[in-house]
Design an enzyme around this catalytic site. Structure first.
Site, mmCIF file in Angstrom:
data_model
loop_
_atom_site.group_PDB
_atom_site.id
_atom_site.type_symbol
_atom_site.label_atom_id
_atom_site.label_comp_id
_atom_site.label_asym_id
_atom_site.label_seq_id
_atom_site.Cartn_x
_atom_site.Cartn_y
_atom_site.Cartn_z
ATOM 1 N N GLY A 169 0.793 -1.218 0.000
ATOM 2 C CA GLY A 169 0.000 0.000 0.000
ATOM 3 C C GLY A 169 0.829 1.273 0.000
ATOM 4 N NE ARG A 297 4.989 -11.621 -0.316
ATOM 5 C CZ ARG A 297 3.730 -11.421 0.060
ATOM 6 N NH1 ARG A 297 3.019 -12.434 0.525
ATOM 7 N NH2 ARG A 297 3.169 -10.236 -0.028
ATOM 8 N NE ARG A 342 -3.559 -10.383 6.750
ATOM 9 C CZ ARG A 342 -2.676 -10.024 5.812
ATOM 10 N NH1 ARG A 342 -1.699 -9.188 6.131
ATOM 11 N NH2 ARG A 342 -2.803 -10.464 4.577
#
Length: 455
Positions: A169, A297, A342
């Site tokens: 971001g 990844r 999260r």
């Protein structure tokens, strides 16, 4: 026949993702080597590895970015493979080359693929040539502010200025007219140069009501690319994800299929091998979508794909790295619904980092609940690293069942006295904007503006 997995694996990371990799490696009888700066010596992943080596550096983050030191530790510890996890050096082509030059197995895509997808302008050009829709035109980065104004007029306002080498971001600015483009162009270039070592920027059309949808892929040595469904990652603050779920709600079947095809085409465009994620911006009103970027990844949010497909993505990463293919009999089948929350050490209103001691730590458990965490009671969150404490993941046969488990899991988690975003997450699961599904990237702003005194 190739050895199905590495024999000894160095985990070039820390915290939650290091524990996650070590857990799979142990199940596969793969020995693990943990690296730790002294500030991390007491974290659980260090004790859970078969071997641990200290890495040094004046700044703790710098130690985990020290390619020469980490490769030397890998060789000296007898490792034959290196898994970078996410963050730090995971998308650093120089690190991948150094690992391979040392005669070790790199658990990830080729350095060339990392380079191609790491530069957003190059990535757009490559995927556009493969027929993947992009916002705006392919071509070089913007040369000056006058070119930026001309391209913005062609694309149509509002537009977003973005750093070519950006991520997380950072280096993203919205401009709604030519004056704003002129005002923000140099500032965005400066942020890009300071954050990523390159001041190259480009423009995309800004979608007012956007959903952030991504597709998990596995690239094999023979050129095959497998797609394992999509995840909705639209719950974000400051363009960084807080909640992810799979599958994405409300997508037309044809759109879901086109997203999968676009993701595999994007991966094939760079000869992708191993696990990766192709991200798209989807217009919530029209369901038209454009390529956003590819993460070369394992993703933070990979558990929701694992839960809905019955797979272990780290196991497949290790298999592809060692043999070029997935494990024998690999046959993922999507079912049910999964959501990941999260848990971060940050205040639940402004979402600013809030490091401090952990005196209480209790994780929920039970059917359909999975917690991937990096901490325990008696430790402390330092200001040196990302604020992620744990990932609270839930699964249910339906989204309603997953939401019920989410409420149970969030209510059952205790972490204190440091401040966390747990109050926000608990509120979110009961907000109609979230429970109804089909929300866009503006949902966090909507929820926080309606409850500014949350504590």
């Amino acid at each position: 026949m190739n050895q199905p997995f590495p024999r000894r694996l160095l985990v070039a990371n820390r915290g939650e993702i290091a524990r996650r990799i070590i857990r799979t490696a142990r199940r596969l009888d793969v020995e693990t080597v943990a690296i730790q700066h002294q500030v991390d010596a007491e974290l659980p992943y260090v004790a859970e590895a078969d071997f641990a080596r200290e890495i040094t550096g004046e700044q703790p983050v710098g130690a985990y970015l020290d390619i020469e030191q980490i490769v030397a530790v890998a060789r000296d510890s007898g490792a034959d493979a290196v898994h970078p996890g996410y963050g730090f050096l995971a998308e650093n082509a120089g690190f991948a080359r150094a690992v391979e030059a040392a005669g070790l197995i790199w658990v990830g895509p080729s350095p060339d693929a990392i380079t191609a997808m790491g530069d957003k302008v190059e990535a757009r050009n490559r995927v556009a040539a493969a027929g993947v829709p992009i916002s705006g035109g392919a071509g070089a980065a913007l040369s000056d502010v006058d070119e930026a104004v001309r391209e913005a007029w062609q694309i149509g306002y509002p537009v977003m200025l973005k750093a070519a080498g950006g991520g997380g971001g950072i280096g993203m600015t919205i401009a709604r007219d030519a004056d704003a483009v002129r005002r923000e162009f140099e500032r965005t270039k400066a942020i890009a140069a300071r954050s990523f070592g390159s001041d190259r920027v480009f423009l995309e059309r800004f979608v007012e009501s956007a959903r952030h949808i991504e597709v998990q892929v596995l690239g094999l040595a023979d050129g095959t690319v497998l797609a394992l469904g999509e995840r909705d990652c639209s719950v974000q603050r400051r363009n960084q994800k807080l909640v992810e779920e799979a599958p994405a709600l409300g997508l037309a079947p044809a759109v879901r299929q086109r997203l999968s095809e676009a993701a595999t085409n994007a991966a094939r465009a760079v000869g992708y091998r191993n696990a990766g994620t192709v991200e798209f911006l989807v217009d919530a009103r029209t369901q038209e979508f454009v390529f956003l970027e590819m993460n070369t990844r394992i993703q933070v949010e990979h558990p929701v794909t694992e839960l809905t497909h019955g797979v272990d993505l780290v196991e497949q990463q290790l298999s592809i790295a060692a043999t070029g293919s997935v494990t024998p009999g690999f046959a993922p089948r999507r079912h049910g619904h999964a959501i990941e929350f999260r848990l971060c050490a940050e205040d639940p209103v402004r979402f600013f980092p809030s490091p401090g001691p952990i005196e209480q730590w209790e994780e929920p458990s039970g059917d359909g609940i999975r917690v991937d965490s990096g901490y325990r009671a008696g430790l402390a969150i330092t200001p040196h690293f990302d604020s992620l404490l744990a990932k609270i993941c839930v699964f249910g046969e339906t989204r309603e069942a997953a939401l019920a488990r989410a409420r149970e899991a969030l209510d059952g988690f205790t972490a204190g006295p440091l401040r966390t975003n747990l109050p926000f997450l608990r509120e979110l699961v009961d907000r109609p904007e979230f429970t109804a599904g089909g929300y866009d990237t503006g949902i966090v702003a909507a929820v926080t503006s309606a409850a500014p005194t949350r504590r």
